[in-house]
Design an enzyme around this catalytic site. Structure first.
Site, PDB file in Angstrom:
ATOM      1  N   GLU A 155     105.804 -25.678   0.553  1.00  0.00           N
ATOM      2  CA  GLU A 155     104.768 -25.153   1.447  1.00  0.00           C
ATOM      3  C   GLU A 155     105.291 -23.983   2.278  1.00  0.00           C
ATOM      4  OE1 GLU A 155     101.935 -28.887   2.554  1.00  0.00           O
ATOM      5  OE2 GLU A 155     103.980 -29.025   3.246  1.00  0.00           O
ATOM      6  N   HIS A 164      91.515 -20.743 -14.357  1.00  0.00           N
ATOM      7  CA  HIS A 164      90.524 -21.083 -13.325  1.00  0.00           C
ATOM      8  C   HIS A 164      90.766 -22.490 -12.772  1.00  0.00           C
ATOM      9  CE1 HIS A 164      88.243 -17.678 -15.025  1.00  0.00           C
ATOM     10  NE2 HIS A 164      88.656 -18.181 -16.169  1.00  0.00           N
ATOM     11  N   SER A 202     105.956 -38.091   7.509  1.00  0.00           N
ATOM     12  CA  SER A 202     104.983 -37.867   8.578  1.00  0.00           C
ATOM     13  C   SER A 202     105.387 -38.692   9.783  1.00  0.00           C
ATOM     14  CB  SER A 202     103.590 -38.278   8.097  1.00  0.00           C
ATOM     15  OG  SER A 202     102.779 -38.638   9.198  1.00  0.00           O
ATOM     16  N   LYS A 248     103.723 -41.303   3.891  1.00  0.00           N
ATOM     17  CA  LYS A 248     103.681 -39.908   3.455  1.00  0.00           C
ATOM     18  C   LYS A 248     105.031 -39.366   3.013  1.00  0.00           C
ATOM     19  CE  LYS A 248     100.867 -37.131   3.727  1.00  0.00           C
ATOM     20  NZ  LYS A 248      99.902 -36.449   4.552  1.00  0.00           N
TER      21      LYS A 248
END
Ligand code: ARG
Length: 459
Positions: A289, A155, A276, A282
């Site tokens: 992804e 969980h 970025s 970043k």
């Protein structure tokens, strides 16, 4: 050139031409189309179905074409309807009217499915090699960090400590099943539909077995209708790809989470991250992804293909032309995902100290404390409740279980004694999971050895 021009008196509307044309994607079948055509032409000559002389001329023409295809010499914008039309046109332009005999005793319906089966057999071999490399990348990380321990989550809440190697070996198990699924669908894919013609079989004394053997198929399809109409082999392939991609996407998600500052368990190599355009600080996990998204895309491909098949009457229908983009895209997407995940794993910086620190918070040893009581004869349900009370108190005092005084343990349950502290250390928690498939270090070492034997070193 339209292969079917005879009974038509006007040109094809450009709207139909646009939707009908499959060459932009089925050109990927050119090598198989030529190879199968060579086997077919040889057989036609041997069987006396066409003159031996013409057969020989056709084979020579096709062999020259095969070399051009292999060298990537086919131009990118060709006008033909599909790869079958293209090969026949190029052949006939080179060798003259004898080329017109190649299409004896065959149909594009049995050709296209033969091409596709052969092509997928090749793709499957390539993907299995990439699955193996991905499994080896997982093993490399596991073997480089044999003592790394991190929380296992259920969980998404910290549950129990496990070895990093144990966590990674879970993905190695998935890879083994993915490989098995690809191998299994390849076995069923491996049959020759040639000789099925359009749908009913052909009316010439063809030698199906010889063509199949020369083309590289192990068996013959048993029913001509089934042969031209069925694409379950394609569904199985896309399904195997989609499941493997789903596994990769779960690993990708683990890595995305682990690389966030909140977890800090791993750092991704600059080689597999991007920056970025606005935020200079970043470093983004674009590879994982995209792997997550490819899994969704593949699930969609599978649904699309099953949707084309359901309710489709026998035998061949043009709907089936839509199978190809699904399978090509499935193979491409899975291949790209496997490659980027293997690269990501090989560039992974494992922060063992951060992983270990995460195990100190969250009362991961609570189950072990309850087990300790249960081993002393306390019913587990009662032990669970006692440790629950202890955890509540520890949480209120902001202390880990191991720092709670014995008096607190005793208050939770009178059977607790000093011995319990020995059961609470991380290493003790790990060691105690000494069952087949458990995270005890000796079990994990054995599992790593088994996995290494299965996957080899790749050299
Ligand atoms: N391009 C077609 C396909 O992909 C080849 C078979 C065409 N057959 C036909 N009867 N039009 O399915």
């Amino acid at each position: 050139m339209r292969l079917w021009d005879g009974r038509f008196d006007r040109p094809t509307h450009e709207a139909l031409e646009a939707i009908n044309r499959s060459l932009p994607f089925d050109r990927r079948l050119a090598a198989e189309e030529v190879r199968l055509s060579i086997a077919h032409a040889r057989m036609l000559g041997r069987q006396g179905i066409i003159p031996e002389r013409d057969a020989a001329r056709i084979v020579r023409g096709l062999e020259a074409l095969a070399r051009e295809v292999a060298a990537g010499a086919l131009s990118a914008d060709l006008p033909d309807e599909d790869v079958h039309t293209l090969v026949e046109r190029l052949l006939t332009e080179r060798i003259g009217p004898a080329g017109g005999r190649l299409h004896t005793a065959r149909s594009r319906n049995d050709q296209v499915v033969a091409d596709l089966r052969l092509h997928l057999l090749g793709l499957t071999r390539g993907l299995r090699a990439l699955v193996a490399d991905h499994a080896r990348a997982l093993l490399e990380v596991a073997e480089a960090h044999p003592g790394a321990v991190l929380p296992a989550y259920t969980h998404m809440q910290p549950a129990q400590p496990v070895l990093l190697a144990h966590h990674l070996l879970a993905y190695v198990e998935m890879a083994a099943r993915d490989d098995g699924r690809l191998a299994d669908c390849a076995r069923r894919m491996d049959e020759s539909p040639l000789g099925s013609g359009a749908c009913a079989g052909v009316s010439f004394p063809v030698d199906r077995r010889a063509v199949a053997r020369e083309a590289g198929f192990s068996r013959l399809s048993a029913n001509s209708m089934d042969a031209v109409a069925s694409r379950d082999f394609a569904c199985e392939f896309v399904s195997a790809c989609a499941i493997a991609a789903a596994h990769l996407s779960r690993l990708a998600e683990d890595l995305v989470l682990w690389s966030t500052p909140a977890f800090g368990f791993v750092g991704l190599s600059d080689a597999v991250s991007t920056g970025s355009s606005i935020m200079p600080q970043k470093k983004n996990p674009d590879g994982p992804e995209l792997v997550r998204a490819k899994a969704a895309r593949l699930a969609g491909r599978l649904a699309g293909l099953l949707g084309v098949l359901k309710g489709l009457p026998l035998s061949y229908n043009k709907d089936l032309q839509e199978d190809k983009e699904a399978v090509f895209d499935a193979g491409d997407s899975l291949g790209a995902s496997l490659r980027v995940m293997a690269a990501t794993l090989r560039g992974l910086e494992v922060r063992e100290a951060r992983m270990r620190a995460a195990c100190e918070a969250g009362y991961l040893e609570a189950t072990d404390a309850a087990d300790w009581l249960a081993r002393r004869g306390v019913p587990f349900r009662e032990a669970h409740r006692a440790v629950g009370r202890l955890v509540r108190r520890a949480e209120a005092e902001g202390l880990p279980l191991a720092r709670m005084p014995l008096e607190a343990f005793r208050e939770a349950h009178p059977l607790f004694d000093r011995g319990v502290y020995r059961a609470l250390g991380l290493e003790a928690c790990l060691r105690s999971k000494d069952v087949p498939g458990g995270t005890a270090p000796r079990r994990v070492r054995a599992a790593l050895r088994v996995a290494r034997r299965r996957w080899g070193t790749g050299t």
